[in-house]
Design an enzyme around this catalytic site. Sequence first.
Site, PDB file in Angstrom:
ATOM      1  N   ASP A   1       0.847  -1.188   0.000  1.00 46.21           N
ATOM      2  CA  ASP A   1       0.000   0.000   0.000  1.00 46.21           C
ATOM      3  C   ASP A   1       0.894   1.253   0.000  1.00 46.21           C
ATOM      4  O   ASP A   1       2.120   1.181   0.181  1.00 46.21           O
ATOM      5  CB  ASP A   1      -0.984  -0.029   1.184  1.00 46.21           C
ATOM      6  CG  ASP A   1      -2.236   0.808   0.914  1.00 46.21           C
ATOM      7  OD1 ASP A   1      -2.211   1.678   0.020  1.00 46.21           O
ATOM      8  OD2 ASP A   1      -3.254   0.599   1.605  1.00 46.21           O
TER       9      ASP A   1
ATOM     10  N   GLU B   1     -10.703   6.503   4.963  1.00 38.88           N
ATOM     11  CA  GLU B   1      -9.643   5.882   5.797  1.00 38.88           C
ATOM     12  C   GLU B   1      -9.749   6.351   7.258  1.00 38.88           C
ATOM     13  O   GLU B   1     -10.830   6.520   7.789  1.00 38.88           O
ATOM     14  CB  GLU B   1      -8.273   6.118   5.183  1.00 38.88           C
ATOM     15  CG  GLU B   1      -8.180   5.496   3.786  1.00 38.88           C
ATOM     16  CD  GLU B   1      -6.777   5.442   3.216  1.00 38.88           C
ATOM     17  OE1 GLU B   1      -5.841   5.106   3.949  1.00 38.88           O
ATOM     18  OE2 GLU B   1      -6.630   5.728   2.010  1.00 38.88           O
TER      19      GLU B   1
END
Length: 622
Positions: free
Chosen positions: A312, A511
């Site tokens: 990521d 997020e």
Amino acid sequence: MCSSFPVGAQAADAARPQPTVSPNDDAAAVDLAAYDAVADALLARMTLAEKIGQMTQAELTSLGDLTDIAELSLGSVLCGGSSDPAAGNSVTAWADAYDACQQAALNSRLQVPLLFGIDAMHGHSNVLGAVIFPHNVGLGCTRDPQLIEEIGRATALEVRATGINWTFAPCVTVPQDDRWGRTYEGFSENPAVCGELGAALIRGLQGARLDDPRHVLACAKHFVGDGGTTAAPPAKPDDPRTVALDQGDTRVDEATLRRVHLAPYRPAIAAGVGSVMVSYSSWNGLKCTANRYLLTDVLKGELAFEGLVISDYNAIAQTDEDFRTAIGKSINAGIDMAMEPNRYRKFITLLTDLVEAGEVPEARIDDAVRRILRVKAALGLLGPDPNVTADRTLIESSFGSPAHRQLARRAVRKSLVLLKNDGDLLPLGGGAGRILVTGSGADDLGMQCGGWTIDWQGARGEVTPGGTTILASLQQALGAERIVHAADGRAANGDDIQAAIVVAGEPPYAEGNGDDADLKLTEQDLRAIRDLHAAGVPTALVLLSGRPLVLDDAASDADAIVAAWLPGTEGAGVVDVLAGAHAPTGQLSFSWPRSVDQHPLNEGDEDYAPLYPLGHGLTYGK
Ligand code: BGC
């Protein structure tokens, strides 16, 4: 800057290896191992620098004049959540940027085209004018894999209109604690639903042949356990509403990790997904990015995943304070491609040094590059006539098209869950009285779309052209003269109001910014419902949210409650159900709590006592 790069036809490189094996047209899933001969032939011609370049993904906005792409033999470019081409966020600016990046890659010695990755999470959701589909939390309530496969196909067409060949989707996370800010990226708290619907989206995105220019490479994420992190409140000591869940630690035994979080990866891999993104989170204290057992033994070994494993965004650096050590740990654990948006040069230098020092075996580099080249071969990027220019006819035929808007509208109405309908208040189509419409989300396209829409965090208001708010759709469906749009519930006093609709919910977030310790409706929205109830006005509450919210008094004050999740641009799909053109069929894909202290709350808990259980959903006339 990207779009200023000259775009021109590039002569095919006769020396480029030719595909020797074609996958079966009828195959249900892409068979990546079928491309090994092509991948190995190219791998054999690569220097160490070219191999490490292939393993590196840089951010478009960090690439300046794009010359680094050829100089470093970069394997991939990404655009993160808020990244746009320098020329702007129009569909043509994106197509220009894509073409320019591919042309830059074709200036490298071996002329290996790029994988160009973007978060097309609910439609081509970074790009102005794209159709924005419901987020996965809503799609999960449809329980309809055919519909989701169709959404995958439509999304692939819109992405391909900009040339882009890779989306970082689907998210097959299995969120277990709704206070997590990424809950809406998951289809369900139930692993089987996530697996079935994730596989459907993969089939739609990738198709049976990845070299079909109407399809894109998919990416199952985030491997593994991203939805199982343990809450550690408060994340910000000065703000008790916060809770640390995102990028946290999943403290479960291996049997639980496998049963809940690993489960969706089996159907995703069976559907032929070509890439997997590794989670920022840890499993019992060890970052997944550095977990060799999970990435190499389980994912590549036991699950026989043949595609590429990507880290990521800047995640490698989280595995050790020293970047060189972090790179060694991550690559040795099994990361094939490093998402290094800004530090790509440093990554290349340090990984080269690690290989030269014998700390990362060359065989590991070869495995990583073979996996990347397999995927590129499957995409038709390594043949004599690589598919490296955006097909701009798709801008006219598919991008933001009426057909895609109809599909999204169908998905919206199928995702709606009717939680409560006292006195058969809904549907509202009949009667001649006026309908009062209020609430923070009544006329807010951005709130309908949520995070990961145009910008990483999303935004309130008119975030993108096209689409309809719930208010505008109600005016169209019931006639503008029947709709009274009011700032609050008090407008109902003394008016001939037949019923009220309060559209309430969450402002957009993405997020960790969405980690939320109490999941409450705003005081203003609660007051509107309370006032309408006190005035005796039959009231329907429509919720725009990325997860079940704690309803407090609204659970009893509202006569009807509809969970509309984050439906996207096609608000008309909400009104199809409110006004009665279609009966609701959605079933909850997450358990609905009575209070926030019930979290984590999931079906199968010993003391399972939700307000509405997983699978709940009413319809009309029954
Ligand atoms: C997210 C990923 C996303 C990546 C690229 C990260 O912050 O965790 O889901 O694909 O950014 O935008």
